[in-house]
Design a protein around this motif. Structure first.
Motif, mmCIF file in Angstrom:
data_model
loop_
_atom_site.group_PDB
_atom_site.id
_atom_site.type_symbol
_atom_site.label_atom_id
_atom_site.label_comp_id
_atom_site.label_asym_id
_atom_site.label_seq_id
_atom_site.Cartn_x
_atom_site.Cartn_y
_atom_site.Cartn_z
ATOM 1 N N ASP A 41 0.833 -1.198 0.000
ATOM 2 C CA ASP A 41 0.000 0.000 0.000
ATOM 3 C C ASP A 41 0.874 1.258 0.000
ATOM 4 O O ASP A 41 0.580 2.230 -0.699
ATOM 5 C CB ASP A 41 -0.914 -0.025 1.232
ATOM 6 N N PHE A 118 -14.527 7.310 16.943
ATOM 7 C CA PHE A 118 -14.594 6.517 15.717
ATOM 8 C C PHE A 118 -15.815 5.613 15.777
ATOM 9 O O PHE A 118 -15.958 4.814 16.703
ATOM 10 C CB PHE A 118 -13.322 5.682 15.540
ATOM 11 N N GLU A 122 -13.967 1.139 9.698
ATOM 12 C CA GLU A 122 -13.960 1.853 8.423
ATOM 13 C C GLU A 122 -13.839 3.360 8.643
ATOM 14 O O GLU A 122 -13.138 4.052 7.889
ATOM 15 C CB GLU A 122 -15.230 1.532 7.628
ATOM 16 N N ASP A 123 -14.499 3.859 9.676
ATOM 17 C CA ASP A 123 -14.413 5.280 10.015
ATOM 18 C C ASP A 123 -12.995 5.624 10.472
ATOM 19 O O ASP A 123 -12.469 6.683 10.132
ATOM 20 C CB ASP A 123 -15.435 5.603 11.117
ATOM 21 N N ILE A 125 -10.232 4.111 9.496
ATOM 22 C CA ILE A 125 -9.393 4.103 8.299
ATOM 23 C C ILE A 125 -9.547 5.408 7.519
ATOM 24 O O ILE A 125 -8.568 6.007 7.072
ATOM 25 C CB ILE A 125 -9.747 2.897 7.398
ATOM 26 N N LYS A 126 -10.782 5.847 7.360
ATOM 27 C CA LYS A 126 -11.058 7.074 6.608
ATOM 28 C C LYS A 126 -10.412 8.287 7.289
ATOM 29 O O LYS A 126 -9.765 9.112 6.632
ATOM 30 C CB LYS A 126 -12.565 7.288 6.480
ATOM 31 N N LYS A 127 -10.585 8.399 8.605
ATOM 32 C CA LYS A 127 -10.030 9.537 9.333
ATOM 33 C C LYS A 127 -8.499 9.457 9.403
ATOM 34 O O LYS A 127 -7.821 10.482 9.421
ATOM 35 C CB LYS A 127 -10.645 9.608 10.729
ATOM 36 N N ALA A 129 -6.626 8.294 6.987
ATOM 37 C CA ALA A 129 -6.176 8.778 5.676
ATOM 38 C C ALA A 129 -6.191 10.302 5.631
ATOM 39 O O ALA A 129 -5.277 10.932 5.082
ATOM 40 C CB ALA A 129 -7.060 8.204 4.576
ATOM 41 N N ASP A 130 -7.220 10.920 6.228
ATOM 42 C CA ASP A 130 -7.288 12.383 6.289
ATOM 43 C C ASP A 130 -6.136 12.935 7.124
ATOM 44 O O ASP A 130 -5.511 13.943 6.769
ATOM 45 C CB ASP A 130 -8.631 12.826 6.880
ATOM 46 N N ASN A 132 -3.273 11.464 7.625
ATOM 47 C CA ASN A 132 -2.061 11.220 6.855
ATOM 48 C C ASN A 132 -1.808 12.372 5.871
ATOM 49 O O ASN A 132 -0.680 12.861 5.739
ATOM 50 C CB ASN A 132 -2.209 9.898 6.079
ATOM 51 N N ARG A 133 -2.877 12.816 5.222
ATOM 52 C CA ARG A 133 -2.742 13.926 4.272
ATOM 53 C C ARG A 133 -2.331 15.219 4.981
ATOM 54 O O ARG A 133 -1.488 15.975 4.469
ATOM 55 C CB ARG A 133 -4.064 14.134 3.521
ATOM 56 N N GLN A 207 -5.908 -6.479 6.838
ATOM 57 C CA GLN A 207 -6.295 -5.612 7.955
ATOM 58 C C GLN A 207 -7.111 -6.366 9.008
ATOM 59 O O GLN A 207 -7.848 -5.773 9.773
ATOM 60 C CB GLN A 207 -7.072 -4.393 7.436
#
Length: 225
Positions: A41, A118, A122-123, A125-127, A129-130, A132-133, A207
């Motif tokens: 990944d 959270f 899934e929530d 993982i999404k947060k 990623a945010d 990480n950005r 995961q």
């Protein structure tokens, strides 16, 4: 807490040491399959493969050490050989050799996990990623530069091209697809596209919660929880 349930979540961090550009990856287990998925990944996220890689001495990567000699987990060695990466294990009891990776976890705990809510994995993982950005877009205290900009300007061109397919190890878990396009994993049946009926596919549990099904050409053809 995920949806109000106290849950152990493992977060992997892959870091380009010069620019400090990073990729976080979350999993509900820390098995070798998840380690491989996290690294793949990261390679895809970076858009290329590094020449060398410094890793911890976790058992899924390092079977044992005999002084300075590292005995690698054969499956992990097969993985890095596929990508043409030279692995190096950090020195036991020498935290400075992996400080660039260890330090961001304190930041992750304090600025992402602490005080956050959270609703599900899934929530999370999404947060993540945010987050990480945001981290990659913020000036790094050590370099005084923005990791994403520093990476694109100085490091991206040094990476080796990605192979045209994903890694399939010699001991991957293969399944025969029934004529009605189902495979059996554990005590459950999972569907695959009809064109793969009566063919062989391979699977990877990712995961700790997702089942990914690949064709013989390493094309992802189905994902199930």
């Amino acid at each position: 807490f995920l949806g109000g349930i106290l849950t152990k979540v493992f977060v992997f961090s892959t870091l380009c040491c010069y620019s400090r550009y990073r990729k976080y990856f979350a999993s509900l287990d820390a098995k070798l399959g998840s380690v491989i998925e996290a690294l793949e990944d990261a390679f895809i996220f970076f858009g290329g493969v590094t020449e060398k890689m410094l890793v911890d001495n976790a058992r899924v990567m390092v079977s044992r050490r005999a002084g300075s000699t590292v005995i690698w987990n054969p499956k992990f060695l097969e993985f890095v050989s596929f990508y043409g990466v030279i692995p190096k294990a950090c020195l036991p009891g020498k935290p400075r050799t992996k400080g660039k990776v260890e330090n961001p976890f304190f930041y992750l705990e304090q600025h992402f996990i602490k005080g956050s809510d959270f609703s599900s994995f899934e929530d999370f993982i999404k947060k993540l990623a945010d987050f990480n950005r945001r981290v990659n877009s913020k000036v790094h205290q050590g370099t005084g530069k923005v990791p994403m900009e520093h990476f694109l300007a100085s490091e991206r061109s040094k990476l080796k091209p990605l192979p045209d397919k994903r890694f399939i190890g010699s001991t991957e878990d293969f399944r025969n697809v029934s004529h009605d396009c189902l495979i059996s994993v554990g005590a459950n049946k999972y569907s695959v596209p009809y064109i793969y009926g009566s063919k062989q596919v391979w699977i990877r549990i990712v995961q700790g919660t997702y089942l990914k099904v690949y064709s013989q050409k390493a094309k992802l053809i189905a994902t199930h929880k």
